[in-house]
Design a protein around this motif. Structure first.
Motif, PDB file in Angstrom:
ATOM      1  N   LEU A  18      26.594  36.397  51.081  1.00  0.00           N
ATOM      2  CA  LEU A  18      27.370  37.536  51.552  1.00  0.00           C
ATOM      3  C   LEU A  18      28.336  37.992  50.469  1.00  0.00           C
ATOM      4  O   LEU A  18      29.024  37.171  49.840  1.00  0.00           O
ATOM      5  N   LEU A  19      28.402  39.303  50.257  1.00  0.00           N
ATOM      6  CA  LEU A  19      29.261  39.850  49.212  1.00  0.00           C
ATOM      7  C   LEU A  19      30.712  39.422  49.403  1.00  0.00           C
ATOM      8  O   LEU A  19      31.392  39.055  48.442  1.00  0.00           O
ATOM      9  N   VAL A  20      31.205  39.465  50.632  1.00  0.00           N
ATOM     10  CA  VAL A  20      32.600  39.116  50.889  1.00  0.00           C
ATOM     11  C   VAL A  20      32.884  37.666  50.500  1.00  0.00           C
ATOM     12  O   VAL A  20      33.944  37.364  49.934  1.00  0.00           O
ATOM     13  N   GLU A  21      31.937  36.775  50.763  1.00  0.00           N
ATOM     14  CA  GLU A  21      32.123  35.368  50.396  1.00  0.00           C
ATOM     15  C   GLU A  21      32.206  35.193  48.885  1.00  0.00           C
ATOM     16  O   GLU A  21      33.020  34.418  48.376  1.00  0.00           O
ATOM     17  N   VAL A  22      31.347  35.906  48.175  1.00  0.00           N
ATOM     18  CA  VAL A  22      31.353  35.820  46.714  1.00  0.00           C
ATOM     19  C   VAL A  22      32.659  36.372  46.147  1.00  0.00           C
ATOM     20  O   VAL A  22      33.278  35.772  45.268  1.00  0.00           O
ATOM     21  N   VAL A  23      33.091  37.513  46.665  1.00  0.00           N
ATOM     22  CA  VAL A  23      34.352  38.100  46.201  1.00  0.00           C
ATOM     23  C   VAL A  23      35.514  37.158  46.490  1.00  0.00           C
ATOM     24  O   VAL A  23      36.414  36.983  45.657  1.00  0.00           O
ATOM     25  N   GLU A  24      35.494  36.530  47.641  1.00  0.00           N
ATOM     26  CA  GLU A  24      36.559  35.600  47.993  1.00  0.00           C
ATOM     27  C   GLU A  24      36.612  34.437  47.001  1.00  0.00           C
ATOM     28  O   GLU A  24      37.693  33.990  46.601  1.00  0.00           O
ATOM     29  N   GLU A  25      35.451  33.937  46.599  1.00  0.00           N
ATOM     30  CA  GLU A  25      35.392  32.878  45.591  1.00  0.00           C
ATOM     31  C   GLU A  25      35.992  33.350  44.264  1.00  0.00           C
ATOM     32  O   GLU A  25      36.725  32.607  43.595  1.00  0.00           O
ATOM     33  N   CYS A  26      35.700  34.570  43.897  1.00  0.00           N
ATOM     34  CA  CYS A  26      36.226  35.128  42.649  1.00  0.00           C
ATOM     35  C   CYS A  26      37.737  35.339  42.718  1.00  0.00           C
ATOM     36  O   CYS A  26      38.459  35.106  41.742  1.00  0.00           O
ATOM     37  N   LEU A  27      38.212  35.777  43.871  1.00  0.00           N
ATOM     38  CA  LEU A  27      39.655  35.950  44.057  1.00  0.00           C
ATOM     39  C   LEU A  27      40.379  34.613  43.934  1.00  0.00           C
ATOM     40  O   LEU A  27      41.454  34.526  43.333  1.00  0.00           O
ATOM     41  N   ALA A  28      39.773  33.565  44.465  1.00  0.00           N
ATOM     42  CA  ALA A  28      40.364  32.233  44.349  1.00  0.00           C
ATOM     43  C   ALA A  28      40.416  31.768  42.897  1.00  0.00           C
ATOM     44  O   ALA A  28      41.275  30.963  42.528  1.00  0.00           O
ATOM     45  N   ALA A  29      39.511  32.314  42.082  1.00  0.00           N
ATOM     46  CA  ALA A  29      39.467  31.942  40.665  1.00  0.00           C
ATOM     47  C   ALA A  29      40.395  32.791  39.809  1.00  0.00           C
ATOM     48  O   ALA A  29      40.507  32.557  38.604  1.00  0.00           O
ATOM     49  N   GLU A  45      28.727  50.936  58.004  1.00  0.00           N
ATOM     50  CA  GLU A  45      28.632  49.655  57.309  1.00  0.00           C
ATOM     51  C   GLU A  45      29.559  49.621  56.101  1.00  0.00           C
ATOM     52  O   GLU A  45      30.173  48.592  55.803  1.00  0.00           O
ATOM     53  N   PHE A  46      29.649  50.738  55.397  1.00  0.00           N
ATOM     54  CA  PHE A  46      30.544  50.819  54.244  1.00  0.00           C
ATOM     55  C   PHE A  46      31.994  50.608  54.680  1.00  0.00           C
ATOM     56  O   PHE A  46      32.747  49.858  54.045  1.00  0.00           O
ATOM     57  N   LEU A  47      32.384  51.253  55.766  1.00  0.00           N
ATOM     58  CA  LEU A  47      33.750  51.125  56.268  1.00  0.00           C
ATOM     59  C   LEU A  47      34.028  49.689  56.712  1.00  0.00           C
ATOM     60  O   LEU A  47      35.099  49.139  56.424  1.00  0.00           O
ATOM     61  N   ALA A  48      33.071  49.069  57.393  1.00  0.00           N
ATOM     62  CA  ALA A  48      33.251  47.688  57.842  1.00  0.00           C
ATOM     63  C   ALA A  48      33.400  46.748  56.649  1.00  0.00           C
ATOM     64  O   ALA A  48      34.250  45.837  56.654  1.00  0.00           O
ATOM     65  N   LEU A  49      32.592  46.959  55.617  1.00  0.00           N
ATOM     66  CA  LEU A  49      32.684  46.127  54.423  1.00  0.00           C
ATOM     67  C   LEU A  49      34.013  46.349  53.717  1.00  0.00           C
ATOM     68  O   LEU A  49      34.633  45.402  53.223  1.00  0.00           O
ATOM     69  N   ALA A  50      34.476  47.599  53.693  1.00  0.00           N
ATOM     70  CA  ALA A  50      35.774  47.897  53.081  1.00  0.00           C
ATOM     71  C   ALA A  50      36.902  47.162  53.806  1.00  0.00           C
ATOM     72  O   ALA A  50      37.804  46.607  53.177  1.00  0.00           O
ATOM     73  N   HIS A  51      36.857  47.149  55.131  1.00  0.00           N
ATOM     74  CA  HIS A  51      37.871  46.423  55.906  1.00  0.00           C
ATOM     75  C   HIS A  51      37.836  44.928  55.572  1.00  0.00           C
ATOM     76  O   HIS A  51      38.884  44.288  55.406  1.00  0.00           O
ATOM     77  N   SER A  52      36.629  44.369  55.478  1.00  0.00           N
ATOM     78  CA  SER A  52      36.500  42.943  55.179  1.00  0.00           C
ATOM     79  C   SER A  52      37.046  42.619  53.789  1.00  0.00           C
ATOM     80  O   SER A  52      37.768  41.632  53.603  1.00  0.00           O
ATOM     81  N   LEU A  53      36.727  43.460  52.812  1.00  0.00           N
ATOM     82  CA  LEU A  53      37.221  43.222  51.460  1.00  0.00           C
ATOM     83  C   LEU A  53      38.732  43.443  51.375  1.00  0.00           C
ATOM     84  O   LEU A  53      39.426  42.752  50.628  1.00  0.00           O
ATOM     85  N   ARG A  54      39.215  44.390  52.155  1.00  0.00           N
ATOM     86  CA  ARG A  54      40.673  44.614  52.157  1.00  0.00           C
ATOM     87  C   ARG A  54      41.399  43.382  52.674  1.00  0.00           C
ATOM     88  O   ARG A  54      42.468  43.017  52.181  1.00  0.00           O
ATOM     89  N   ASP A  71      38.421  59.007  52.122  1.00  0.00           N
ATOM     90  CA  ASP A  71      38.665  58.742  53.535  1.00  0.00           C
ATOM     91  C   ASP A  71      38.682  57.244  53.824  1.00  0.00           C
ATOM     92  O   ASP A  71      39.533  56.740  54.572  1.00  0.00           O
ATOM     93  N   VAL A  72      37.763  56.511  53.205  1.00  0.00           N
ATOM     94  CA  VAL A  72      37.701  55.066  53.411  1.00  0.00           C
ATOM     95  C   VAL A  72      38.892  54.378  52.749  1.00  0.00           C
ATOM     96  O   VAL A  72      39.498  53.460  53.318  1.00  0.00           O
ATOM     97  N   ALA A  73      39.234  54.811  51.558  1.00  0.00           N
ATOM     98  CA  ALA A  73      40.381  54.227  50.860  1.00  0.00           C
ATOM     99  C   ALA A  73      41.649  54.344  51.699  1.00  0.00           C
ATOM    100  O   ALA A  73      42.430  53.392  51.818  1.00  0.00           O
ATOM    101  N   LEU A  74      41.838  55.495  52.305  1.00  0.00           N
ATOM    102  CA  LEU A  74      43.018  55.705  53.146  1.00  0.00           C
ATOM    103  C   LEU A  74      42.921  54.915  54.448  1.00  0.00           C
ATOM    104  O   LEU A  74      43.906  54.364  54.926  1.00  0.00           O
ATOM    105  N   ALA A  75      41.717  54.843  55.001  1.00  0.00           N
ATOM    106  CA  ALA A  75      41.532  54.168  56.285  1.00  0.00           C
ATOM    107  C   ALA A  75      41.834  52.678  56.210  1.00  0.00           C
ATOM    108  O   ALA A  75      42.346  52.096  57.169  1.00  0.00           O
ATOM    109  N   VAL A  76      41.518  52.056  55.087  1.00  0.00           N
ATOM    110  CA  VAL A  76      41.700  50.610  54.981  1.00  0.00           C
ATOM    111  C   VAL A  76      42.960  50.225  54.209  1.00  0.00           C
ATOM    112  O   VAL A  76      43.273  49.044  54.064  1.00  0.00           O
ATOM    113  N   GLY A  77      43.686  51.201  53.712  1.00  0.00           N
ATOM    114  CA  GLY A  77      44.891  50.895  52.942  1.00  0.00           C
ATOM    115  C   GLY A  77      44.595  50.317  51.582  1.00  0.00           C
ATOM    116  O   GLY A  77      45.268  49.385  51.123  1.00  0.00           O
TER     117      GLY A  77
END
Length: 205
Positions: A18-29, A45-54, A71-77
């Motif tokens: 999962l992309l979010v899991e990989v990004v989380e590993e990178c953030l920890a690094a 799906e794009f909006l949901a993924l943006a929320h998860s990454l945010r 619109d997505v950038a504003l929606a997820v902060g």
């Protein structure tokens, strides 16, 4: 800019993880800036993924940038927006979202100067080296072209395209503030370790 390593997402390169899991590993690094690209995802799906990454970027104080979708950038902060060629002009984006950090993706000196003139906060320039993900945007431009771009503007320039830890010193010597990567991290067997290697290379160059 408060980061030198900029991860651009491509969920097809995560080896089934999962992309979010990989990004989380990178953030920890130590990663502190992520651009959500995934242009082919349906809106929901794009909006949901943006929320998860945010959520995962917020936990460590990292910045999330959204490619092309104000619109997505504003929606997820999100922290910012990465503007491609098909997005509204930077002054329009700035008028709608004065608080966002705006990066511009460019491929030549004239585009770089125009982006700075219009108010971009930073530039992503490439492809510097050959890489499959950037072949549709033209042949590699090389370090000499990167140096000319850096000389043409005062805002930070990030090099993209075929960046590896071994190539970081060359692009930094050309004046790049940092690097933007896709496969060097997402395609690695251990993305967290790849992140550390790039951060170390940036720190020592």
């Amino acid at each position: 800019m408060d980061f030198r390593l900029y991860l651009v997402t491509d969920r097809r390169q995560t080896g089934g993880r999962l992309l979010v899991e990989v990004v989380e590993e990178c953030l920890a690094a130590g990663l502190r800036a992520v651009q959500l690209r995934e242009k082919d995802l349906p809106d929901a799906e794009f909006l949901a993924l943006a929320h998860s990454l945010r959520e995962v970027t917020r936990r460590v104080g990292a910045g999330l940038f959204i490619n092309g979708r104000l619109d997505v950038a504003l929606a997820v902060g999100a922290k910012g927006l990465q503007r491609g060629h098909d997005a509204p002009p930077i002054p329009v984006l700035r008028s709608r979202a004065p608080g966002l950090t705006i990066g511009a993706s460019v491929h030549g000196v004239d585009e770089v100067r125009a982006a700075e003139r219009e108010g971009a906060d930073f530039i992503v320039f490439g492809p510097v080296y050959d890489t499959p993900s950037k072949r549709p945007y033209g042949p590699p431009q090389g370090v000499a072209a990167l140096a000319k771009v850096v000389e043409a503007v005062r805002i930070p320039v990030f090099a993209i395209g075929g960046i590896t830890p071994e190539r970081v010193p060359a692009v930094r010597e050309a004046g790049a503030h940092g690097v933007a990567v896709i496969s060097a991290i997402l395609g690695a067997e251990r993305p967290g370790e790849a992140t550390k290697q790039l951060i170390e290379a940036l720190g020592s160059s």
